[in-house]
Design a protein around this motif. Sequence first.
Motif: not given
Length: 455
Positions: A299-306, A359-366
């Motif tokens: 469920a949190v994998l999109p964070v890494a991919l983005v 998750a997508v927002l975190l993927g850009f923000g982190l």
Amino acid sequence: MRNAGVIWLLAVVELVVFLDTTVINVALPSIGADLGLDEAGLGWVVNSYLLAFGGFLLVGGRAADMFGARRAFVAGLVLFTIASAVAGLAQTAWLLVAARALQGVGAAVVIPAQLALIARTYSDPEDNRKAFGVWSAMGAAGAAIGTAAGGPLTEFLGWPSIFLINVPVGVVALALTGAVLSGDPPVRVVRLDVSGAVTATAGLLLAGYALGGLAEPGQSALTWLLLGLAVVLLVVFVVLERRLADDALVPLRLFRVREVSGSTAVNVLVGAAHVPVFALLALYLQGSQGYGPTQAGLAVLPVALVNIAASRTVIPAMVRRFGHAGTLAVGLALQAAAMGWLARLPEHVDYLVDVLPAAVLLGFGLPAAFVGVTAPAVNAVAESDRGVVGGVVNTAQRVGSGIGVAALLALAGSVGGTVGLRVSFAASAGLAVLGCVLTLAVLRTPQREAGPVAR
């Protein structure tokens, strides 16, 4: 980008180091069953890595400055790889805990050395932006990938595989080091700040242990006593460093550089804001929504991919357009938006509506926050100080992480249920907003490009 092999070598090692902070979480039940560990013992399997990682970063940073960044990188990677093999082959609980601690020490040497190597290799501003973008994305992706990978590895290959998978990566990286990384200057002969190393490391280790204890219900007086002792040791450390000046483990003159002092302060909030989110989300998905460990990890994998994709495209362009401070502020604002979205989680989740957008927002923000808060500090000082500055800013994030996890998990527990999780997500969003405000207040002046010297 010239010397592309350098950043990809460092980035892969960076990914593995940060992956090990979370990959173990879903394997804990299997480890406990095989080695006869209760919850307290399993806590030490997790925390021995985190405590050693955070506690030895300052020493690791100064080692990179004294002995050379490549030498320190090799030494740290050798230790991390050997410790990973021992952890994967461990048949007793005490050996696993000891191996995890040695992994943490190795990681604490590797990370500051990597930052010094990036700043040294990529002096061209455009290459510097791209390199720090890739490196930052790998660090930001590590926690999410670790959470996602831990379940399948444990389920299909057994829990030792989460450690043994590091070994071939480490061996290949070490084999490539000689061909990819440039040589170091001669070893610097300086006075060894033993008192500073002892007080700083002991203080940080005690602080990390005590902060972890504060997240547990029914904290004992011993926890508060240890936290007080940690504060005393860190105050003594500062007094000692003032007396030793340039011979200090951490020369205090470095904090007169705005990029260093500002990045250190903001990095505390970066760690406090984002690290608890993964734990809170796991509690929500597995605790009340019936997700299994592998399902919750995916469920949190999109964070890494983005964020891996963003590091190659959006992040360098953001740094070029807005500077490091602007990129950091945008990254924290995106994190705040993601956490604010999670603060509205319902009793029954619709993943596509309630989790994926965050998750997508975190993927850009982190990665935007990571590159914006790290690169300015390392680029702003002389090569002889880049290792220790890398240690300082990463220590700040580790300390912030400990504070954030302790405070927000305790808050969620005290309120209880889904409401408690919502409140904690909202508090996490508030920390990100505070970091954004501090960035604009302290680091809003144009950032210097790679190469300035702090004396």
